[in-house]
Design an enzyme around this catalytic site. Structure first.
Site, PDB file in Angstrom:
ATOM      1  N   ASP A 188     -15.374   0.429   9.906  1.00  0.00           N
ATOM      2  CA  ASP A 188     -15.147  -0.509  11.012  1.00  0.00           C
ATOM      3  C   ASP A 188     -14.726   0.250  12.259  1.00  0.00           C
ATOM      4  O   ASP A 188     -14.158   1.350  12.181  1.00  0.00           O
ATOM      5  CB  ASP A 188     -14.073  -1.529  10.644  1.00  0.00           C
ATOM      6  CG  ASP A 188     -14.571  -2.573   9.662  1.00  0.00           C
ATOM      7  OD1 ASP A 188     -15.800  -2.751   9.551  1.00  0.00           O
ATOM      8  OD2 ASP A 188     -13.719  -3.211   8.999  1.00  0.00           O
ATOM      9  N   TYR A 254      -9.859   3.631   0.116  1.00  0.00           N
ATOM     10  CA  TYR A 254      -9.289   3.128   1.362  1.00  0.00           C
ATOM     11  C   TYR A 254      -7.769   3.097   1.280  1.00  0.00           C
ATOM     12  O   TYR A 254      -7.189   2.933   0.200  1.00  0.00           O
ATOM     13  CB  TYR A 254      -9.772   1.696   1.646  1.00  0.00           C
ATOM     14  CG  TYR A 254     -11.265   1.527   1.727  1.00  0.00           C
ATOM     15  CD1 TYR A 254     -11.921   1.557   2.955  1.00  0.00           C
ATOM     16  CD2 TYR A 254     -12.032   1.317   0.580  1.00  0.00           C
ATOM     17  CE1 TYR A 254     -13.294   1.379   3.033  1.00  0.00           C
ATOM     18  CE2 TYR A 254     -13.411   1.148   0.651  1.00  0.00           C
ATOM     19  CZ  TYR A 254     -14.039   1.189   1.881  1.00  0.00           C
ATOM     20  OH  TYR A 254     -15.392   1.005   1.949  1.00  0.00           O
ATOM     21  N   TYR A 325     -16.326  -5.243   1.521  1.00  0.00           N
ATOM     22  CA  TYR A 325     -15.538  -5.400   2.742  1.00  0.00           C
ATOM     23  C   TYR A 325     -14.058  -5.518   2.372  1.00  0.00           C
ATOM     24  O   TYR A 325     -13.641  -6.494   1.740  1.00  0.00           O
ATOM     25  CB  TYR A 325     -15.988  -6.640   3.516  1.00  0.00           C
ATOM     26  CG  TYR A 325     -17.374  -6.533   4.109  1.00  0.00           C
ATOM     27  CD1 TYR A 325     -17.570  -6.019   5.392  1.00  0.00           C
ATOM     28  CD2 TYR A 325     -18.494  -6.959   3.396  1.00  0.00           C
ATOM     29  CE1 TYR A 325     -18.845  -5.926   5.944  1.00  0.00           C
ATOM     30  CE2 TYR A 325     -19.772  -6.867   3.936  1.00  0.00           C
ATOM     31  CZ  TYR A 325     -19.938  -6.354   5.215  1.00  0.00           C
ATOM     32  OH  TYR A 325     -21.191  -6.264   5.762  1.00  0.00           O
TER      33      TYR A 325
END
Length: 361
Positions: A188, A254, A325
């Site tokens: 992103d 992440y 996502y």
């Protein structure tokens, strides 16, 4: 019809011309002249191999069609390409190849030519150390790149991009027209790309130089990027590497800073993170529906780890399958992602900061 020796061998009949050939307009007799002009232009380029092609249209195409009606295949392109290639090779010392560095396209109607240059491909990895930089150039949606008040007359939604920070120095060093970044997925705009970096291929378009020391290129790019982006492990590649990078399904790890609406118990949070592992059913997030098809994706969360927790704040690590996502994995996106951390806890949460810390081979 009065024709030259080369055209006579192709057509099979006609009167041998002493002056102008009515078929090729003396293109064959001027091959050495054309090769000299082309070789002069090619001297601007760094190349080892070349090929030639030709374009037939207008009156020459009409002649081909007329002869075809009479059962004659007037294949001027094949013979002319062979003659022109021989002459260019003689003048430049370079060899003809089916996968050339440069291709000369000759117009047999106008006697003009153009040069097509095979791109140079460079594989590497990049780290993005700051937020609010897009991976590729992002044109302003209001003015479509023309410049307006919304984009401060830059024509872009964001001030710069990973693509630009890498491309600008590369274009300069390769004396190229432009460059395009192909990444193994994308983070992103507001996420950093850290750790081992993201694999990419830089496609350098229209280069006049083909061979640049990659350690020097790495140094120049990293200096130009000013710490915002860093590249490393650069190596020359080919077009097949672009497909590999785009098609590979890398697992990713992440790190997310999460803010909950109310305080959550550490024990409940640990339990929810454990339950989050496994299959996730995720519809295209609402935030990207304007540019991506609305479809259901089934992805997996492999590992979760709580790094920090205090009241409403938590920092977690998540290892997941490519294409998941993470922001919606936390928020639930109004039920479009199931399960989500928010739905399991019964407390709404959102990702305040997100980092990709590893793109796994």
């Amino acid at each position: 019809m009065r024709v030259c020796k080369q055209c006579l061998s192709l057509i099979g009949k006609g009167e041998l011309a002493e002056g102008e050939c009515e078929a090729c307009c003396n293109a064959f007799s001027r091959v050495e002249e054309f090769a000299s002009m082309i070789s002069s232009r090619l001297s601007e380029y760094e190349f080892e191999t070349f090929n030639t092609g030709s374009r037939v249209w207008g009156s020459l195409r009409a002649l081909q069609e007329l002869l075809s009606l009479k059962g004659i295949d007037y294949d001027i392109k094949g013979k002319f390409n062979a003659e022109l290639s021989r002459a260019i090779s003689s003048k430049t010392g370079k060899i003809r190849s089916v996968n050339p560095d440069v291709t000369v396209i000759f117009d047999l109607e106008t006697f003009d030519f153009e040069i097509e240059v095979r791109p140079v491909y460079i594989y590497g990895r990049y780290i993005k150390r700051v937020r609010n930089i897009s991976q590729t150039r992002w044109v302003c949606g209001y003015c479509r790149g023309k410049g307006c008040e919304k984009c401060n007359f830059t024509g872009r939604k964001y001030g710069t991009s990973v693509e630009e920070l890498i491309s600008v120095p590369a274009v300069g060093m390769f004396l190229a027209m432009d460059a395009k970044l192909h990444g193994a997925g994308r983070e992103d705009v507001d996420a950093r790309m850290l750790g081992s970096g993201r694999p990419f291929v830089l496609e350098i378009l229209g280069p006049k130089r083909r061979y640049v020391p990659l350690d020097e290129l790495e140094r120049v790019i990293n200096t130009y990027a000013g710490g915002k982006v860093r590249v490393f492990d650069l190596e020359y590649a080919d077009s097949a590497r672009v497909r590999e990078v785009k098609m590979e399904r890398h697992r990713k790890r992440y790190r997310a800073k999460i803010i909950f609406e109310t305080e959550v118990e550490r024990k409940e949070l640990l339990k929810a993170l454990e339950q989050l592992r496994g299959e996730i059913r995720q519809r295209t997030p609402k935030r990207v529906l304007h540019r991506r098809a609305d479809r259901l994706r089934i992805r997996r969360v492999f590992e979760t780890e709580l790094l920090f927790h205090s009241g409403k704040i938590a920092v977690v690590e998540i290892e997941a399958e490519a294409g998941l996502y993470i922001k919606e994995l936390v928020s639930g996106d109004d039920g479009r992602t199931e399960p989500s951390l928010s739905s399991i806890l019964g407390v709404k949460g959102k990702v305040e900061k997100l980092d990709v810390i590893e793109v796994m081979d």
